[in-house]
Design an enzyme around this catalytic site. Structure first.
Site, PDB file in Angstrom:
ATOM      1  N   HIS A 232       0.841  -1.194   0.000  1.00 14.90           N
ATOM      2  CA  HIS A 232       0.000   0.000   0.000  1.00 14.90           C
ATOM      3  C   HIS A 232       0.886   1.258   0.000  1.00 14.90           C
ATOM      4  CE1 HIS A 232      -4.290   0.865   0.342  1.00 14.90           C
ATOM      5  NE2 HIS A 232      -3.982   1.967   0.985  1.00 14.90           N
ATOM      6  N   ASP A 236      -3.422   7.238  -1.459  1.00 11.49           N
ATOM      7  CA  ASP A 236      -4.666   6.920  -2.156  1.00 11.49           C
ATOM      8  C   ASP A 236      -4.309   6.435  -3.561  1.00 11.49           C
ATOM      9  OD1 ASP A 236      -7.352   6.657  -2.614  1.00 11.49           O
ATOM     10  OD2 ASP A 236      -7.717   8.791  -2.993  1.00 11.49           O
ATOM     11  N   ARG A 240      -6.461   1.239  -7.920  1.00 14.37           N
ATOM     12  CA  ARG A 240      -6.492   1.536  -9.353  1.00 14.37           C
ATOM     13  C   ARG A 240      -5.101   1.388  -9.963  1.00 14.37           C
ATOM     14  NH1 ARG A 240      -8.924   7.254  -8.640  1.00 14.37           N
ATOM     15  NH2 ARG A 240      -8.161   6.855  -6.541  1.00 14.37           N
ATOM     16  N   ARG A 243      -4.136  -2.364 -10.212  1.00 11.67           N
ATOM     17  CA  ARG A 243      -4.810  -3.110 -11.280  1.00 11.67           C
ATOM     18  C   ARG A 243      -4.265  -2.712 -12.656  1.00 11.67           C
ATOM     19  NH1 ARG A 243      -8.783  -2.463  -7.363  1.00 11.67           N
ATOM     20  NH2 ARG A 243      -9.607  -0.514  -8.204  1.00 11.67           N
TER      21      ARG A 243
END
Length: 304
Positions: A232, A236, A240, A243
Site C-alpha cells: 500500500h 490513495d 487503481r 490493477r
C-alpha cells in the site's frame, strides 16, 4: 530489394518506432541497414521474435491445467491475428470504458457505466462530484499510458509505477507519485500495511523480485498485485494503480488486459484476505479466469 522505413515496420509489426530502432541497433532485424541516422528494413523481413516473452518460466503443478488451456487459446489467437487495426482500436476503446468504470466503482466512484462513457467523451454529469469526473479521466489516461509502455517494451519499475499513479491521482496533485509518509489502515482488512519508513525498500525489493521471477506470467502478475496492495505504497489510488500494473504485466507477456468487475469485488477482496493462508491461490485463479474470459471473447469475435 525493396525497403521500408522504421515507421512502416513499426506499424506493420505492432511495435513502437523506438522499439524497432532498438531492435535494429541490436542486430535483431534481419537485413536492416543504416543510412545516416535512419534504418532501412527489407520489405520481406518478418517481425523479430520478442526475447522478453521467450524467457523460460516454471508452472506450478496446481495451475498446470489452467495455464495449459489458457496458453493454447493464446497461441490460437496469435496464429489467427483476426482483427484489423480499426477493429482492435474499437474493442480497446470499449474495454477502456468498462475497465475505468469498474476499477473506479470498486474504490467508491459514483459514476454509472453510461456516465463514465460520457465523461470520457468530454461531457460533465450534473450533480456528480468533480472528483468522480477527474478519476474517470485520470484512469483512462493511465490506461493509455500503460498501452504505450507495452508498445515500447518498457519493464515494470518504480518510476513506471509512480508515473501510472500520477495519472490515476489527477484530483490529488500534492500526492501524485509520492510514497506515503504516514501509517495507514485499510478499512475492513485484517492486515495492516507496513510502516511508511519501510515502503521504499519494500518497493525496491518487489520490483527486483518481479524481474527475477520465473513463474508463469499469470501467476507472477497476480502475486505482484497481491504484494503491491499489501505494501500500500501510496496514500490513495493504490487499488487503481495496482490493477493497471497488473494489466501492464499481463500485456507485456502477450495476454489481454483484464477487468476486475465491480460485481466481483467481494471475491476480489477475499483474495487479499486469504493471501497469508493460501499463498495467493485465490487471486491467481481469479486473474486466470478473467484472462481466459477475455481470450474466449477475442476468439469468438474472430470467428464472425
Amino acid at each position: 530489394m525493396e525497403y521500408i522505413s522504421v515507421k512502416e515496420a513499426a506499424k506493420r509489426w505492432g511495435l513502437s518506432e523506438r522499439r524497432v530502432r532498438l531492435l535494429c541497433s541490436l542486430g535483431k532485424v534481419d537485413g536492416a541497414v543504416k543510412h545516416g541516422r535512419a534504418y532501412r528494413i527489407p520489405d520481406e523481413t518478418p517481425k523479430p521474435p520478442d526475447g522478453r516473452s521467450a524467457r523460460r518460466f516454471k508452472v506450478s503443478e496446481r495451475y498446470r491445467g489452467i495455464f495449459t488451456r489458457i496458453d493454447a487459446m493464446k497461441a490460437e489467437l496469435d496464429e489467427r491475428r483476426p482483427f484489423s487495426e480499426a477493429e482492435l482500436r474499437r474493442m480497446r476503446d470499449e474495454f477502456a470504458v468498462e475497465y475505468t468504470y469498474d476499477s473506479n466503482a470498486i474504490e467508491g466512484n459514483t459514476l454509472t457505466l453510461r456516465e463514465t462513457a460520457l465523461v470520457l467523451e468530454g461531457l460533465t454529469i450534473d450533480k456528480k462530484p468533480l472528483k468522480d469526473h477527474l478519476e474517470a479521466v485520470g484512469h483512462k489516461e493511465a490506461f493509455s499510458y500503460v498501452l504505450s509502455l507495452v508498445q515500447e517494451g518498457a519493464h515494470i519499475s518504480e518510476r513506471v509505477i509512480r508515473e501510472i499513479h500520477s495519472l490515476v491521482l489527477m484530483d490529488r496533485p500534492e500526492e501524485r507519485g509520492r510514497y506515503r509518509r504516514i501509517p495507514v489502515r485499510i478499512l475492513g482488512a485484517a492486515n495492516t500495511p507496513p510502516e511508511p519508513v519501510t515502503v521504499p525498500e519494500l518497493m525496491e525489493r518487489l520490483v527486483a523480485d518481479e524481474r527475477e521471477s520465473r513463474l508463469h506470467p499469470i501467476e507472477r502478475a497476480a502475486l505482484f498485485h497481491l504484494r503491491f496492495e499489501n505494501i500500500h505504497p501510496f496514500i490513495d489510488g493504490n487499488g487503481r494503480t495496482g490493477r493497471l500494473v497488473l494489466n501492464l504485466s499481463l500485456m507485456q507477456s502477450g495476454y489481454p488486459p483484464v477487468n476486475v468487475k465491480f460485481a466481483d469485488r467481494r471475491r476480489y477482496y477475499d483474495a487479499f484476505e486469504s493471501f497469508p493462508d493460501d499463498g495467493g491461490d485465490a487471486m491467481v485463479r481469479l486473474v486466470s479466469e478473467y484472462v481466459e474470459e477475455e481470450l474466449a471473447k477475442l476468439l469468438s469475435f474472430g470467428k464472425k
